[in-house]
Design a protein around this motif. Structure first.
Motif, mmCIF file in Angstrom:
data_model
loop_
_atom_site.group_PDB
_atom_site.id
_atom_site.type_symbol
_atom_site.label_atom_id
_atom_site.label_comp_id
_atom_site.label_asym_id
_atom_site.label_seq_id
_atom_site.Cartn_x
_atom_site.Cartn_y
_atom_site.Cartn_z
ATOM 1 N N GLY A 29 0.809 -1.211 0.000
ATOM 2 C CA GLY A 29 0.000 0.000 0.000
ATOM 3 C C GLY A 29 0.844 1.263 0.000
ATOM 4 O O GLY A 29 2.074 1.212 -0.004
ATOM 5 N N PRO A 30 0.162 2.416 0.027
ATOM 6 C CA PRO A 30 0.872 3.691 0.036
ATOM 7 C C PRO A 30 1.721 3.832 1.302
ATOM 8 O O PRO A 30 1.341 3.366 2.365
ATOM 9 C CB PRO A 30 -0.242 4.738 0.002
ATOM 10 N N LYS A 31 2.853 4.487 1.153
ATOM 11 C CA LYS A 31 3.746 4.682 2.286
ATOM 12 C C LYS A 31 3.507 6.049 2.906
ATOM 13 O O LYS A 31 3.060 6.971 2.251
ATOM 14 C CB LYS A 31 5.202 4.568 1.841
ATOM 15 N N GLN A 32 3.886 6.139 4.164
ATOM 16 C CA GLN A 32 3.757 7.393 4.891
ATOM 17 C C GLN A 32 5.041 8.202 4.739
ATOM 18 O O GLN A 32 6.133 7.640 4.646
ATOM 19 C CB GLN A 32 3.509 7.072 6.372
ATOM 20 N N CYS A 33 4.917 9.520 4.712
ATOM 21 C CA CYS A 33 6.079 10.417 4.620
ATOM 22 C C CYS A 33 6.992 10.160 5.813
ATOM 23 O O CYS A 33 6.541 10.175 6.960
ATOM 24 C CB CYS A 33 5.607 11.872 4.609
ATOM 25 N N GLN A 34 8.279 9.917 5.553
ATOM 26 C CA GLN A 34 9.232 9.653 6.640
ATOM 27 C C GLN A 34 9.733 10.932 7.302
ATOM 28 O O GLN A 34 10.468 10.875 8.265
ATOM 29 C CB GLN A 34 10.421 8.850 6.126
ATOM 30 N N VAL A 35 9.319 12.088 6.772
ATOM 31 C CA VAL A 35 9.770 13.353 7.349
ATOM 32 C C VAL A 35 8.751 13.863 8.363
ATOM 33 O O VAL A 35 9.064 14.054 9.534
ATOM 34 C CB VAL A 35 10.035 14.403 6.251
ATOM 35 N N CYS A 36 7.503 14.049 7.928
ATOM 36 C CA CYS A 36 6.474 14.575 8.834
ATOM 37 C C CYS A 36 5.680 13.458 9.520
ATOM 38 O O CYS A 36 5.016 13.705 10.521
ATOM 39 C CB CYS A 36 5.530 15.517 8.093
ATOM 40 N N GLU A 65 2.990 12.254 8.759
ATOM 41 C CA GLU A 65 1.562 12.575 8.790
ATOM 42 C C GLU A 65 0.880 12.260 7.464
ATOM 43 O O GLU A 65 -0.152 11.623 7.431
ATOM 44 C CB GLU A 65 1.364 14.057 9.136
ATOM 45 N N ALA A 66 1.474 12.727 6.377
ATOM 46 C CA ALA A 66 0.837 12.598 5.062
ATOM 47 C C ALA A 66 1.309 11.341 4.335
ATOM 48 O O ALA A 66 2.349 10.762 4.659
ATOM 49 C CB ALA A 66 1.142 13.832 4.219
ATOM 50 N N GLN A 67 0.537 10.959 3.323
ATOM 51 C CA GLN A 67 0.908 9.844 2.452
ATOM 52 C C GLN A 67 2.009 10.334 1.514
ATOM 53 O O GLN A 67 1.941 11.433 0.978
ATOM 54 C CB GLN A 67 -0.318 9.422 1.648
ATOM 55 N N SER A 68 3.053 9.546 1.346
ATOM 56 C CA SER A 68 4.160 9.974 0.483
ATOM 57 C C SER A 68 3.764 9.864 -0.978
ATOM 58 O O SER A 68 3.097 8.921 -1.385
ATOM 59 C CB SER A 68 5.412 9.135 0.753
ATOM 60 N N LYS A 69 4.176 10.864 -1.742
ATOM 61 C CA LYS A 69 3.929 10.861 -3.181
ATOM 62 C C LYS A 69 5.239 10.691 -3.942
ATOM 63 O O LYS A 69 5.248 10.408 -5.116
ATOM 64 C CB LYS A 69 3.285 12.179 -3.607
ATOM 65 N N TYR A 70 6.357 10.915 -3.249
ATOM 66 C CA TYR A 70 7.663 10.951 -3.900
ATOM 67 C C TYR A 70 8.676 10.134 -3.105
ATOM 68 O O TYR A 70 8.437 9.781 -1.957
ATOM 69 C CB TYR A 70 8.169 12.399 -4.001
ATOM 70 N N LYS A 71 9.834 9.876 -3.750
ATOM 71 C CA LYS A 71 10.949 9.209 -3.078
ATOM 72 C C LYS A 71 12.197 10.042 -3.295
ATOM 73 O O LYS A 71 12.433 10.552 -4.389
ATOM 74 C CB LYS A 71 11.181 7.809 -3.649
ATOM 75 N N CYS A 72 13.025 10.140 -2.276
ATOM 76 C CA CYS A 72 14.300 10.852 -2.384
ATOM 77 C C CYS A 72 15.151 10.150 -3.443
ATOM 78 O O CYS A 72 15.305 8.925 -3.401
ATOM 79 C CB CYS A 72 15.017 10.837 -1.039
ATOM 80 N N PRO A 96 10.623 7.884 1.439
ATOM 81 C CA PRO A 96 9.379 8.494 0.965
ATOM 82 C C PRO A 96 9.124 9.844 1.641
ATOM 83 O O PRO A 96 9.383 10.003 2.830
ATOM 84 C CB PRO A 96 8.310 7.470 1.356
ATOM 85 N N TYR A 97 8.619 10.820 0.854
ATOM 86 C CA TYR A 97 8.247 12.126 1.399
ATOM 87 C C TYR A 97 7.025 12.631 0.647
ATOM 88 O O TYR A 97 6.682 12.140 -0.420
ATOM 89 C CB TYR A 97 9.415 13.118 1.319
#
Length: 132
Positions: A2-9, A11-18, A24-25
């Motif tokens: 499934g969708p991953k969670q932002c590893q920075v905040c 809180e939000a669902q990650s849309k991107y990867k570093c 994920p962020y």
């Protein structure tokens, strides 16, 4: 998966990867916060055993003066310069640049390299390309 969670905040669902470490962020704000600490691509166990001893030494990027950091148009000028690309065809120059990049004390190696005419001419071409 499934969708991953932002590893920075967290809180939000990650849309991107570093692009470096694949963390994920969710937004540009989180990406900038993530990039405040240098990161690197994860290395698998197989890659660790065959690691190249000539890889650059991991060190944090520190800049005393922000004006010393090249901006995108300057980097594009360097990349599009046929003079610089031609200079980089010289294998000895490429090896010298690689040895500076891999050195434990790159500033000292850079100072030594500036004593050589070929490297000085190369750096002059770069400065000319970025309008310095």
């Amino acid at each position: 998966m499934g969708p991953k969670q932002c590893q920075v905040c967290n809180e939000a669902q990650s849309k991107y990867k570093c692009p470096s470490c694949l963390a994920p962020y969710c937004s540009l704000v989180c990406f900038k916060k993530h990039k405040e600490i240098p990161c690197a691509k994860p290395v698998s166990k197989e890659e660790k055993s065959t690691a190249d001893p000539q890889l650059p030494v991991e060190r944090p990027l520190t800049v005393d003066d922000a004006s010393e950091v090249l901006q995108k148009p300057q980097l594009e000028s360097i990349a599009s310069s046929s003079e610089i690309r031609d200079a980089l065809k010289d294998e000895s120059l490429r090896k010298l640049i690689h040895s500076i990049n891999c050195a434990r004390d790159p500033q000292s190696e850079l100072d030594k390299a500036m004593g050589g005419e070929a490297f000085r001419i190369f750096t002059d071409k770069i400065l000319s390309a970025i309008g310095q």
